[in-house]
Motif scaffolding. Structure first.
Motif, PDB file in Angstrom:
ATOM      1  N   SER A  50     -22.453  84.680  53.462  1.00 35.82           N
ATOM      2  CA  SER A  50     -22.630  86.126  53.368  1.00 35.82           C
ATOM      3  C   SER A  50     -23.262  86.598  54.673  1.00 35.82           C
ATOM      4  O   SER A  50     -23.543  85.790  55.565  1.00 35.82           O
ATOM      5  N   THR A  55     -14.411  85.924  46.277  1.00 33.49           N
ATOM      6  CA  THR A  55     -15.366  86.917  46.736  1.00 33.49           C
ATOM      7  C   THR A  55     -16.565  87.007  45.802  1.00 33.49           C
ATOM      8  O   THR A  55     -16.553  86.448  44.696  1.00 33.49           O
ATOM      9  N   SER A  56     -17.584  87.706  46.239  1.00 34.34           N
ATOM     10  CA  SER A  56     -18.858  87.727  45.516  1.00 34.34           C
ATOM     11  C   SER A  56     -18.718  88.212  44.073  1.00 34.34           C
ATOM     12  O   SER A  56     -19.380  87.679  43.166  1.00 34.34           O
ATOM     13  N   PHE A  74     -11.213  80.201  48.257  1.00 34.18           N
ATOM     14  CA  PHE A  74     -12.456  80.947  48.235  1.00 34.18           C
ATOM     15  C   PHE A  74     -12.354  82.124  47.279  1.00 34.18           C
ATOM     16  O   PHE A  74     -11.256  82.582  46.941  1.00 34.18           O
ATOM     17  N   SER A  90     -11.403  88.753  44.023  1.00 36.59           N
ATOM     18  CA  SER A  90     -10.325  88.306  44.890  1.00 36.59           C
ATOM     19  C   SER A  90     -10.457  86.821  45.157  1.00 36.59           C
ATOM     20  O   SER A  90     -11.564  86.328  45.418  1.00 36.59           O
ATOM     21  N   LYS A 124     -16.822  79.238  48.699  1.00 36.23           N
ATOM     22  CA  LYS A 124     -15.638  78.547  49.194  1.00 36.23           C
ATOM     23  C   LYS A 124     -15.685  77.071  48.824  1.00 36.23           C
ATOM     24  O   LYS A 124     -16.752  76.480  48.741  1.00 36.23           O
ATOM     25  N   TYR A 173     -22.816  86.368  47.513  1.00 44.75           N
ATOM     26  CA  TYR A 173     -22.162  85.436  48.430  1.00 44.75           C
ATOM     27  C   TYR A 173     -20.716  85.174  48.051  1.00 44.75           C
ATOM     28  O   TYR A 173     -20.402  84.976  46.867  1.00 44.75           O
ATOM     29  N   THR A 174     -19.856  85.132  49.063  1.00 41.55           N
ATOM     30  CA  THR A 174     -18.525  84.562  48.894  1.00 41.55           C
ATOM     31  C   THR A 174     -18.685  83.046  48.793  1.00 41.55           C
ATOM     32  O   THR A 174     -19.470  82.443  49.532  1.00 41.55           O
TER      33      THR A 174
END
Length: 116
Positions: free
Chosen positions: A100, A52-53, A50, A57, A35, A32-33
């Motif tokens: 996600s 990234t998984s 946020f 990033s 945030k 999951y990303t």
């Protein structure tokens, strides 16, 4: 089922720091990303940052760039928001969000108040 529990909020003086944590359970956290959002009284909820998984990033709102740092520990199923040089305008309820292709979910929020 996505379950997110935020902690670490509180009252801090301008210029101070806080670290928010969001503990995740019930889903594959590493997929999951994650945030962080915030919502001040009378204002719309806004995206703060946020990640990234994989953690490769990160993105920040212009209003917090250079002051806030988002990070995650996939081994601990936790995402963090380190907040430095806090300003009164950072006062808000801060929410953790997981997203996600498999689904999404929100935490209950934690209050951050920046005041002298």
């Amino acid at each position: 089922q996505v379950r997110l529990v935020e902690s670490g909020g509180g009252l801090v003086q301008p210029g101070g720091s806080l670290r928010l944590s969001c503990a995740a359970s019930g889903f594959v956290f590493s997929a999951y990303t994650m945030k962080w959002y915030r919502q001040a009284p009378g204002k719309e909820r806004e995206l703060v940052a946020f990640i990234t998984s994989s953690g490769g990033s990160v993105t920040y709102a212009d209003s917090v760039k250079g002051r806030f740092t988002i990070s995650r520990d996939n081994a601990k199923n936790t995402v963090y928001l380190q907040m430095n040089s806090l300003k009164p305008e950072d006062t808000a309820v801060y929410y953790c969000n997981a997203v996600s292709i498999y689904g999404s979910g929100w935490g209950q929020g934690t209050q951050v108040t920046v005041s002298s």
